[in-house]
Each structure stands twice: as C-alpha cells, then as structure tokens.
Design a protein around this motif. Sequence first.
Motif, short mmCIF file in Angstrom:
data_model
loop_
_atom_site.label_atom_id
_atom_site.label_comp_id
_atom_site.label_asym_id
_atom_site.label_seq_id
_atom_site.Cartn_x
_atom_site.Cartn_y
_atom_site.Cartn_z
N LYS A 85 0.86 -1.19 0.00
CA LYS A 85 0.00 0.00 0.00
C LYS A 85 0.89 1.23 0.00
CE LYS A 85 -1.75 -1.49 3.79
NZ LYS A 85 -0.79 -2.63 4.01
N VAL B 55 -3.90 6.76 3.71
CA VAL B 55 -3.46 5.52 3.06
C VAL B 55 -4.21 5.40 1.74
CG1 VAL B 55 -3.30 3.01 3.21
CG2 VAL B 55 -3.00 4.40 5.26
N ASN B 56 -3.46 5.23 0.66
CA ASN B 56 -4.02 5.00 -0.68
C ASN B 56 -4.91 6.13 -1.20
OD1 ASN B 56 -2.65 2.62 -0.96
ND2 ASN B 56 -4.40 1.29 -0.60
N GLN C 257 -1.94 -4.51 -6.07
CA GLN C 257 -2.95 -3.83 -5.26
C GLN C 257 -2.47 -2.46 -4.76
OE1 GLN C 257 -5.66 -5.38 -5.53
NE2 GLN C 257 -4.72 -7.27 -6.27
N LEU D 251 0.33 -1.94 9.57
CA LEU D 251 -0.08 -1.73 8.18
C LEU D 251 0.64 -2.64 7.20
CD1 LEU D 251 -0.29 2.18 8.10
CD2 LEU D 251 -2.18 0.53 8.20
N ASP E 40 1.42 -5.83 5.16
CA ASP E 40 0.69 -7.02 4.74
C ASP E 40 1.64 -8.22 4.66
OD1 ASP E 40 -1.87 -5.84 4.31
OD2 ASP E 40 -1.07 -4.91 2.51
N PRO F 220 -2.55 -9.30 -0.05
CA PRO F 220 -3.89 -8.80 -0.36
C PRO F 220 -4.31 -9.12 -1.79
CG PRO F 220 -2.32 -7.01 -0.43
CD PRO F 220 -1.57 -8.21 0.08
N TYR G 52 -5.84 -1.89 -0.18
CA TYR G 52 -6.17 -1.53 1.21
C TYR G 52 -7.15 -0.36 1.18
CZ TYR G 52 -5.31 -0.72 6.20
OH TYR G 52 -5.45 -0.58 7.56
N THR H 96 -7.74 5.23 4.14
CA THR H 96 -7.76 5.47 5.58
C THR H 96 -7.19 6.85 5.86
OG1 THR H 96 -7.41 3.10 5.97
CG2 THR H 96 -7.07 4.57 7.83
#
Length: 350
Positions: free
Chosen positions: A135, A148-149, A215, A261, A263, A297, A301, A304
């Motif tokens: 992410k 985030v993202n 992702q 956070l 993954d 993932p 994600y 956030t």
Amino acid sequence: MRQTILAVLSLSTLAALLTGCGGDMVLLNSKGPVAEGQSNLMMTAIYLMLLVVIPSIIMALVFGWKYRASNKDADYKPTWAHSTAIEIVVWGVPVIIIGILAYLTWWGSHKYDPYRPLESDKAPVTIQVIAEQFKWIFIYPEQQIATVNEIRFPEKTPVNFKVTSNFTMNSFFIPKLAGQIYAMAGMQTQLHVLADETGVYRGFSSNYSGYGFTQMRFLAHSVTEPEFNNWVEAIKAGKANSINPEAQQKTVLDAAEFATLKDGDRSKHQIENMVKNAHTPEEKALAEEAERKGPFPTKPYPVTYYSSVEPNLFESIINKYMSNYHGADHSVQAGAEHVNAEHATASVEE
C-alpha cells in the motif's frame, strides 16, 4: 492465404487493444507541466526517428518492386560498388538525428529533473510518501495528517513528494502528472508535480515488488484550495467520512499503528503448508509470523485517514535502515549517550 490474412488481422486487433487505442492514452493526455513536457519530448524523439524509419520502409517496398525478377527494364549493374551521395545520406542523416536527440536528452534531463522545484507564486505542498507492503502511506508534515491509498492537493499548486520505502524497492507513478520515481529503503527521493486543473488521477506502483504489488493503487485528487483546506480540517476533526464515505477514519499514525499496516507476502495456501510442515523452532517461528501477517492482499487496502501523525515518523523510517546499514542501532546509541550525559551532569553537580 486466408489463414495468413486472419492471423494478420488478429495480431493487429490484439496490438490495438494492448496499446489502449480507443481509450485514454494516459502518457499523451497530461494534466500538468511536467508530464506535458515529458510527453512532448517523447513525441519529438519519435517524430525524429520516423524520419529514418518511414523512408526506409518505403524504399524497401519500392526497391523490392522495381528490381523484381519479372521486371526486365530494371538496371542491372553487377559491378556497382560505391556511391558518395548514398553514403552521405545513409550516414549523414542518422548522425544529425542522433545529435539532435542527444541535445534534447541533455536539455530534458535538466529541465524535467524530478528533484528540480517548480516555479510558482504559490508555496508548495509537501507530501511524504512511504511504499509499504502492499500500500501507499502519505504523510502531510505541515498539516499533521496522514492517509493511506489517497492524496489530495490544491490545483495549480506545486506538490513536493518526498519518497521512501519500508520494504523492497518500489516505484511511485502518477502518469498524468509526472514520470515515475523510485522508492528505496533507507533513502529519500523527490518528485515535484503540479496539476493544471481539478480532477482525479490514477497512481500506482510501476515496479514489481511481490505478489501483492498489483494492489498498490491509489487516487490523486486535484481540488480547489478551499476544498483542500476543508478536507484537511475534516480529517483533523475525525469527520473525513463526510467527504469520502468509503474511507476509514482513525486517530493517530504512530510507530505502533504503522507496524500494523504491513501485509503478508504469502498466499493462504503457502501459509497453510508452512504451518503444516513446521518442525524446528525456527520453522515454527516463521510459520507463526506468516500467520500473524496473513496472506498477501487480493484487493487494495481501503482508504484510511489519520487525524494526527507522530512527529518525524517519516525520518525515523529512513533512519531505521541507515542504522542497520552502518551496523549500529542509532536509537540505542542516542539513548546511551543521553544516559551518559545525565551521569556526567550529576557528577559535576556533586
């Protein structure tokens, strides 16, 4: 013959689909001065090279037709060996084109250097970028928020990206605004961009970094300055969901939250096999760690927002790898120096 025609048509259709014909040719549809300049450089280089490619293709077809075996009128010169005019064209034109391309490369490398700040009457917005597994984490040090993202910034305002990584080397890329820049652990790279208008632009990882790297996608929103200020205030107040109902709202991004956070980098099947075949203490420890992280993932994600950020979190991530590189834990060393200083002060007072 029919099969050949069908094969050519199929390959042509496939090539058109792969090149995105009929869709958004993102590299040629720039929305900022940096991407526009890079796009113009690319097209100029292509046009210059076509000055050789197109005549070469035409001559290959014309010569093949003119000197075919059935053409009895074609000149037959078995003793021909040299032509000064042909030598000048064959060598002179490419040399001139290469010289022009060399100059454009030198000029463009300085003009569109990703480390070069953009000229503007507006103060730049600084965004710290961390490539995490799998992410993108964005920190706004001046606004003291994190996301985030997803990123947002005012239109017609320079954006100064400071980029690093908390795992393997990655690549930060927003095609409509600028070229890619690498994200590397223990290092900081920079990228300066500016959006000419409001809009939403795709951002992603353009460097393979593991099973979950596909992702690593995010959206970059160019908004008006009032909208940007309202978005920042909403995040600080914990009400950013009113702007993006699908986003998650959290309080503080500190070292402990940051650690959660990361993954996993294995599939569910691989983790199950690790647990099943773990016999030694080392293998069991690795299996437990893989179970804790979970599988890599299969979707990005969720966006956030964090209403506050631990001070110097970005710098601490870079320093963590630098201390390992130099074979010393700087945080421990700093703590020891602090304790020694306290003892020295106490001795002087006594």
